[in-house]
Design a protein around this motif. Structure first.
Motif, PDB file in Angstrom:
ATOM      1  N   LEU A 142       0.424   2.219 -10.853  1.00  0.00           N
ATOM      2  CA  LEU A 142      -0.031   1.202  -9.914  1.00  0.00           C
ATOM      3  C   LEU A 142      -0.068  -0.182 -10.554  1.00  0.00           C
ATOM      4  N   SER A 143       0.019  -0.224 -11.883  1.00  0.00           N
ATOM      5  CA  SER A 143       0.053  -1.488 -12.638  1.00  0.00           C
ATOM      6  C   SER A 143      -1.156  -2.373 -12.368  1.00  0.00           C
ATOM      7  N   GLY A 144      -2.230  -1.775 -11.886  1.00  0.00           N
ATOM      8  CA  GLY A 144      -3.447  -2.550 -11.680  1.00  0.00           C
ATOM      9  C   GLY A 144      -3.352  -3.572 -10.566  1.00  0.00           C
ATOM     10  N   ASN A 145      -2.288  -3.499  -9.738  1.00  0.00           N
ATOM     11  CA  ASN A 145      -2.091  -4.536  -8.721  1.00  0.00           C
ATOM     12  C   ASN A 145      -2.701  -4.194  -7.372  1.00  0.00           C
ATOM     13  N   PHE A 146      -3.087  -2.946  -7.184  1.00  0.00           N
ATOM     14  CA  PHE A 146      -3.588  -2.560  -5.869  1.00  0.00           C
ATOM     15  C   PHE A 146      -5.106  -2.479  -5.824  1.00  0.00           C
TER      16      PHE A 146
ATOM     17  N   GLU B 275       0.827  -1.214   0.000  1.00  0.00           N
ATOM     18  CA  GLU B 275       0.000   0.000   0.000  1.00  0.00           C
ATOM     19  C   GLU B 275       0.856   1.257   0.000  1.00  0.00           C
ATOM     20  N   SER B 276       1.979   1.259   0.735  1.00  0.00           N
ATOM     21  CA  SER B 276       2.821   2.454   0.767  1.00  0.00           C
ATOM     22  C   SER B 276       3.435   2.719  -0.602  1.00  0.00           C
ATOM     23  N   ILE B 277       3.761   1.651  -1.341  1.00  0.00           N
ATOM     24  CA  ILE B 277       4.255   1.833  -2.711  1.00  0.00           C
ATOM     25  C   ILE B 277       3.157   2.440  -3.578  1.00  0.00           C
ATOM     26  N   ALA B 278       1.940   1.930  -3.414  1.00  0.00           N
ATOM     27  CA  ALA B 278       0.817   2.440  -4.197  1.00  0.00           C
ATOM     28  C   ALA B 278       0.546   3.901  -3.881  1.00  0.00           C
TER      29      ALA B 278
END
Length: 666
Positions: A512-516, A438-441
């Protein structure tokens, strides 16, 4: 002889005293008002006199020179940048209710009137601009907005036994009047009087939405409590024509009652003034060295209303998430699209947490309540659309008017732009305290939000051509050759465009590459939008995109019985405040360009709130696959379904949410 001498002495003393104090506040219109305020300022129940406020306002004589300068500023701004100037001359579409206006011509005509006071002149400007029914177009002189006028009661509309009536929603002075029917106001049928007042409001082109806005309802505060949202009929910010209102009631057991209620009038600013001259210099004349200060707020604890058919499962500053008593329907109440702390990125994640909470509760259907939402951030609005419909582009085509002045603004802003080939990498925040997914996002979201910010609305590199999905490369390409006949006037507009980064969403999603973000299972047929029609600006963007592009059903609440009601209002495109416009023209160097001096709007000489619509949005291909070139602001879009309030649902919206779920989502 001694007695005569004493009388003469007294007369001389009186004359000297008068000459030393010729401006007794009791003989000065605003001075009397100031004395009332000073004597009673610590009393929360005090009210200044309506007659004293009116006398103060009318003590400022009409200044022809000031009037001409004010009209000049308005006209040059509107002629240079107001996107609806030509369209406003068109007659309204069926379903709408407003007057076609040649605004520049009618502003000019005001100068031919024989005014006696500045107040009368400024009030006519306000009324004229409000007649445009464009809530993004605002003109409010601060001079006459210093007081709030309160009837200390509120009204609502209910439909019982197929009859629409007006009732008392709340009464601070007499609880026995609550839910009594108001049959007459000032001796006339109550609905007729409220309609007449509501039709002076600028908030919608739909008369039914204006009617709703004049009446009271409920809303959620930042704590998640359900409280009253007062209507504009009984709480006003402009001086009412009369000092009181007479109400005729029919209460329980058909008992009749009549009473007259004076306006409770309180100042909204605590700046000290003693005379009309003080008042004018402080509140009216443009003086950057004087800031208007707010008085201590009244400590009135609002009544909290309870809901019978739902439980709250999550809340954010602008949204509340509920599960209904059927245990299968979720409700999202969006009261604004503007986080109070301005932290848009955090609100994006908070909104997702709210939808996730509904998903965990196992809800299969969604009611989206957008009632009473004035709008806010377009980026956040389209993010909400993206959360529920990630496979669709949430943008509508936009354009701006092309005039000699706006054309030069496009050229100058673009010549100074850094956005043609790259984003502003200097705005990328440092990668610190990154310890989780989440912090990366969040870092990615902050980065995307910062580096894709539009520097100037006139920078054409901030936009792209939706037809080819590529940004504009030259101002000439952006301007194009697009002349439309609107209101009998040939007017040039830019090429259609959308924001280059689709309101900052595309890059955001890529980072976000759709991963979050979750992809929810809810489909269009699982949702319904519920609104009182006052879903404006960016809220309208959400509602219209979901309804038009994603086929989400709509239900409108209230309005006039048996008359269709819009589900949103004033979609606009982008609003610009006058101060922002002047700052933009200054930054790009147009204020220093002597060849444009006759086109540049001069600054106001008075304190004024003035804003206008810079961009307009267009409709999309309709269900019959016929291309629509209509401007959304002027297209009547009534809701597919209709509900009305009764005594219970007026104070408990969960009753209507459950009704919508049972009747329209099964």
């Amino acid at each position: 002889m001694k007695s005569t001498f004493n009388i003469l002495y007294i007369l001389i003393f009186a004359i000297i005293a008068f000459l030393l104090d010729p401006c007794d506040a009791n003989d000065d219109a605003c001075g009397r008002l100031a004395n009332d305020i000073k004597r009673s300022n610590k009393d929360s129940y005090f009210s200044v006199k309506h007659s004293d406020v009116q006398a103060c306002f009318e003590s400022f004589p009409y200044d022809k020179n000031l009037a001409q300068k004010t009209i000049e500023t308005l006209k040059k701004t509107l002629q240079g940048f107001y996107v609806y100037l030509s369209e406003a001359k068109e007659q309204p579409r069926q379903g709408f209710s407003f007057r076609a206006i040649d605004l520049v011509k009618e502003l000019d005509s005001l100068l031919s009137n024989n005014y006696k006071t500045d107040y009368q002149f400024m009030t006519d400007i306000v009324s004229l601009i409000d007649e445009m029914k464009d809530n993004h177009l605002k003109f409010r002189p601060a001079c006459y907005l210093i007081f709030i006028y309160n009837q200390q009661l509120s009204l609502y509309s209910a439909v019982n036994n197929d009859k629409q009536v007006i009732k008392i929603f709340a009464d601070e002075l007499d609880k026995n009047t609550i839910d009594c029917e108001v049959t007459h106001i000032d001796g006339r049928p109550s609905i007729e009087v409220i309609k007449e007042f509501a039709d002076t409001l600028p908030i919608s082109r739909d008369s039914g939405v204006r009617f709703n806005f004049a009446l009271s309802g409920v809303t959620f505060n930042k704590n998640g409590d359900l409280i009253e949202s007062p209507g504009s009929f009984t709480i006003r910010n402009q001086l009412p024509k009369q000092s009181s209102v007479e109400y005729a009631l029919k209460c329980a057991n058909d008992t009749s009652k009549k009473f007259t209620r004076e306006w409770k009038i309180r100042p909204l600013a605590s700046n000290i003034f003693n005379t009309s001259k003080d008042y004018w210099n402080t509140f009216c004349q443009l003086n950057n060295s004087i800031e208007l200060t707010s008085p201590n707020a009244e400590t009135v604890v609002p009544k909290i209303y309870k809901m019978s058919e739902c439980k709250m499962v999550y809340k954010t500053p602008i949204a509340k998430f509920f599960v209904l008593s059927d245990n299968k329907t979720g409700v999202i109440v969006l009261t604004s699209v503007l986080p109070p702390d301005g932290n848009f990125v955090n609100e994006m994640f908070e909104l997702q947490n709210g939808f996730n909470s509904l998903e965990k509760e196992g809800v299969k259907k969604l009611v989206l309540d957008f009632s009473g939402n004035p709008g806010g951030s377009l980026e956040l609005a389209l993010f909400i659309v993206y959360l529920l419909f990630p496979e669709t582009d949430p943008s509508f085509n936009l354009d701006m008017v092309v005039t000699e002045l706006s054309r030069e603004a496009f050229f100058q802003a673009t010549s100074q732009s850094v956005h043609e080939d790259f984003i502003d990498a200097s705005l990328i925040p440092p990668l610190v305290n990154i310890s989780s997914k989440e912090s990366i996002a969040r870092w990615a979201a902050e980065t995307a939000y910062s580096v894709t910010a539009i520097g100037s609305p006139f920078d054409i590199f901030s936009y792209k051509n939706p037809a080819i999905n590529d940004h504009f490369h030259t101002v000439k390409e952006f301007i194009g050759n697009n002349t439309y006949l609107r209101g009998g006037t040939s007017t040039q507009y830019t090429s259609k465009f959308v924001n280059r980064y689709s309101e900052r969403l595309n890059l955001f999603i890529e980072l976000l590459s759709g991963n979050f973000f979750n992809k929810y299972e809810w489909k269009s047929e699982d949702m319904i939008i519920l609104t009182d029609g006052y879903c404006g600006s960016s809220c309208s963007s959400i509602a219209q995109r979901m309804a038009i592009k994603n086929n989400v059903s709509t239900v409108a609440v209230g309005g006039y019985k048996d008359t269709p009601l819009s589900y949103s209002s004033f979609p606009g495109g982008q609003v610009l405040e006058f101060e922002e416009l002047i700052a933009e023209l200054d930054v790009v160097g147009l204020l220093q360009n002597e060849t444009l001096a006759d086109l540049i709007p001069p600054p106001f000489s008075i304190r004024v709130i003035f804003g206008f619509t810079l961009k307009e949005a267009y409709d999309v291909v309709n269900k019959d696959n016929v291309n629509q070139e209509d401007v959304l602001e002027f297209v009547y879009k009534p809701a597919e379904h209709r509900f009305y309030h009764d005594e219970i649902s007026a104070r408990d919206p969960s009753v209507l949410w459950l009704k919508a779920a049972k009747e329209l989502l099964n």
